[in-house]
Enzyme design. Structure first.
Site, PDB file in Angstrom:
ATOM      1  N   ASP A  46      41.257  63.481  52.876  1.00  0.00           N
ATOM      2  CA  ASP A  46      39.799  63.347  52.992  1.00  0.00           C
ATOM      3  C   ASP A  46      39.355  63.681  54.412  1.00  0.00           C
ATOM      4  O   ASP A  46      38.155  63.707  54.702  1.00  0.00           O
ATOM      5  CB  ASP A  46      39.312  61.968  52.518  1.00  0.00           C
ATOM      6  CG  ASP A  46      39.814  60.816  53.366  1.00  0.00           C
ATOM      7  OD1 ASP A  46      40.660  61.040  54.253  1.00  0.00           O
ATOM      8  OD2 ASP A  46      39.354  59.682  53.130  1.00  0.00           O
ATOM      9  N   SER A  47      40.320  64.007  55.290  1.00  0.00           N
ATOM     10  CA  SER A  47      39.980  64.576  56.602  1.00  0.00           C
ATOM     11  C   SER A  47      39.233  65.899  56.440  1.00  0.00           C
ATOM     12  O   SER A  47      38.630  66.385  57.396  1.00  0.00           O
ATOM     13  CB  SER A  47      41.241  64.772  57.445  1.00  0.00           C
ATOM     14  OG  SER A  47      42.229  65.478  56.721  1.00  0.00           O
ATOM     15  N   ASP A  85      43.782  63.093  48.089  1.00  0.00           N
ATOM     16  CA  ASP A  85      43.310  61.843  48.699  1.00  0.00           C
ATOM     17  C   ASP A  85      42.128  61.297  47.906  1.00  0.00           C
ATOM     18  O   ASP A  85      41.189  62.037  47.592  1.00  0.00           O
ATOM     19  CB  ASP A  85      42.822  62.168  50.121  1.00  0.00           C
ATOM     20  CG  ASP A  85      43.236  61.133  51.131  1.00  0.00           C
ATOM     21  OD1 ASP A  85      43.788  60.098  50.736  1.00  0.00           O
ATOM     22  OD2 ASP A  85      43.015  61.385  52.330  1.00  0.00           O
ATOM     23  N   LYS A 114      46.597  59.635  46.899  1.00  0.00           N
ATOM     24  CA  LYS A 114      46.800  58.706  48.021  1.00  0.00           C
ATOM     25  C   LYS A 114      45.561  57.833  48.145  1.00  0.00           C
ATOM     26  O   LYS A 114      44.443  58.312  47.921  1.00  0.00           O
ATOM     27  CB  LYS A 114      47.028  59.469  49.333  1.00  0.00           C
ATOM     28  CG  LYS A 114      47.135  58.563  50.555  1.00  0.00           C
ATOM     29  CD  LYS A 114      47.580  59.294  51.808  1.00  0.00           C
ATOM     30  CE  LYS A 114      46.461  59.944  52.577  1.00  0.00           C
ATOM     31  NZ  LYS A 114      45.370  59.043  53.007  1.00  0.00           N
ATOM     32  N   GLU A 116      43.915  54.217  50.509  1.00  0.00           N
ATOM     33  CA  GLU A 116      44.060  53.396  51.713  1.00  0.00           C
ATOM     34  C   GLU A 116      44.000  51.900  51.382  1.00  0.00           C
ATOM     35  O   GLU A 116      43.257  51.503  50.481  1.00  0.00           O
ATOM     36  CB  GLU A 116      42.935  53.723  52.708  1.00  0.00           C
ATOM     37  CG  GLU A 116      42.984  55.157  53.211  1.00  0.00           C
ATOM     38  CD  GLU A 116      41.882  55.486  54.219  1.00  0.00           C
ATOM     39  OE1 GLU A 116      41.103  54.571  54.587  1.00  0.00           O
ATOM     40  OE2 GLU A 116      41.811  56.657  54.624  1.00  0.00           O
ATOM     41  N   GLU A 183      49.578  55.121  59.717  1.00  0.00           N
ATOM     42  CA  GLU A 183      48.759  55.838  60.703  1.00  0.00           C
ATOM     43  C   GLU A 183      48.363  54.900  61.840  1.00  0.00           C
ATOM     44  O   GLU A 183      47.916  53.763  61.601  1.00  0.00           O
ATOM     45  CB  GLU A 183      47.495  56.390  60.028  1.00  0.00           C
ATOM     46  CG  GLU A 183      46.557  57.081  61.023  1.00  0.00           C
ATOM     47  CD  GLU A 183      45.440  57.892  60.380  1.00  0.00           C
ATOM     48  OE1 GLU A 183      45.383  57.987  59.140  1.00  0.00           O
ATOM     49  OE2 GLU A 183      44.630  58.437  61.142  1.00  0.00           O
TER      50      GLU A 183
END
Ligand code: KIV
Length: 285
Positions: A46-47, A85, A114, A116, A183
């Site tokens: 999602d960057s 993501d 993925k 978080e 991270e």
């Protein structure tokens, strides 16, 4: 011929001695570069929000945005495992929403997703995994929690934080995650997590004691010139190279050096003579 990297193959790399290599990509050219470079995993991160779409953070991104980029990455059929993501709010509103949104990324071409967060994601991870969608966890500096963290700050720096991070990693592994991104955490904490859980850890700003490393495509290639955090190592300066190339072309256009005769298409001689001879310009020539 290279073989497709699978989720079991990634899991089996735990303690294999050869670190996993993951890089982000957001489109077909990026996927081909990652493929040809021989990485193990492509993360459609999602960057993309900041690297490609110009947002200040990842919070504006939707599941449809992500599906669009996952599809672009998957279209050239890269050999690395493609992980999509899950954006903010695609897995926070209930298990059914989370499973449905994970399925959207799989239908777009991802082999895994993925998300978080730690122990509080246990139920969501288990539900997605039981829908046969492999899940990668993400702990530490989790950019979707930017407001909760009060900025992009290294996490787990004190005893409580470090212990919570280890507990979160254990919870994710127990819930069914096949790998965990760490991270922005101290190297000693990443090491402890890596030694504790039986799934591979993949670090970014987490030091060398992880089972793999990940970097963002644009950071690694210098595709932008923002000041990067100290964990980024630049292997190229593509932004500077691209700017020089476009500037050189603009100068050639303005000076009449582009296009050259060899870069232009020509009529057959006879057609040219007839065409130009039949126009006022041709008749006067
Ligand atoms: O979105 C992303 O690029 C990521 C990596 C930094 C792990 O989540």
């Amino acid at each position: 011929m290279a073989t497709k990297v699978t989720v079991p193959a990634v899991r089996a790399r735990k303690r294999s001695g050869t670190p996993l290599v993951m890089v982000t990509a957001y489109d077909a050219p990026g996927a081909k570069i990652a493929n040809d470079a021989g990485v193990d995993i492509i993360l459609v991160g999602d960057s993309v929000a900041s690297t490609v779409l110009g947002y200040d953070d990842t919070l504006q991104l939707t599941i449809d945005d992500m599906a669009h980029h996952v599809a672009a990455v998957a279209r050239p059929r890269p050999d690395p495992l493609v992980v999509g993501d899950m954006p903010w709010m695609s897995y926070h509103t209930g298990v059914a929403d989370a499973v449905g949104n994970a399925a959207k990324l799989v239908r777009a071409g991802a082999a895994a997703v993925k998300l978080e967060g730690g122990a509080k994601r246990r139920e969501v991870v288990a539900a997605i995994a039981s829908a046969e969608i492999p899940v990668m966890g993400h702990l530490g500096l989790t950019p979707q929690s930017v407001h909760t963290m009060g900025g992009y700050k290294v996490q787990a720096k004190n005893l409580d934080g470090a212990r919570t991070l280890v507990d979160d990693a254990v919870a994710l592994a127990e819930a069914g995650c096949f790998a965990i991104v760490l991270e922005g955490v101290p190297d000693a904490v990443a090491r402890l997590v890596t030694e504790t859980v039986e799934v591979p850890t993949i670090g970014i700003g987490a030091g060398p004691y992880c089972d793999g490393q990940v970097l963002v495509f644009h950071d690694l290639l210098g595709l932008e010139d923002r000041v990067v955090p100290k964990f980024v190592r630049r292997y190229a300066s593509l932004k500077a190279d691209a700017t020089s190339a476009v500037a050189a072309w603009a100068a050639d256009v303005r000076a009449g050096r582009f296009p050259a005769d060899s870069e232009s298409y020509h009529l057959p001689e006879e057609v040219g003579r007839l065409l130009l001879g039949s126009t006022a310009a041709g008749a006067g020539a």
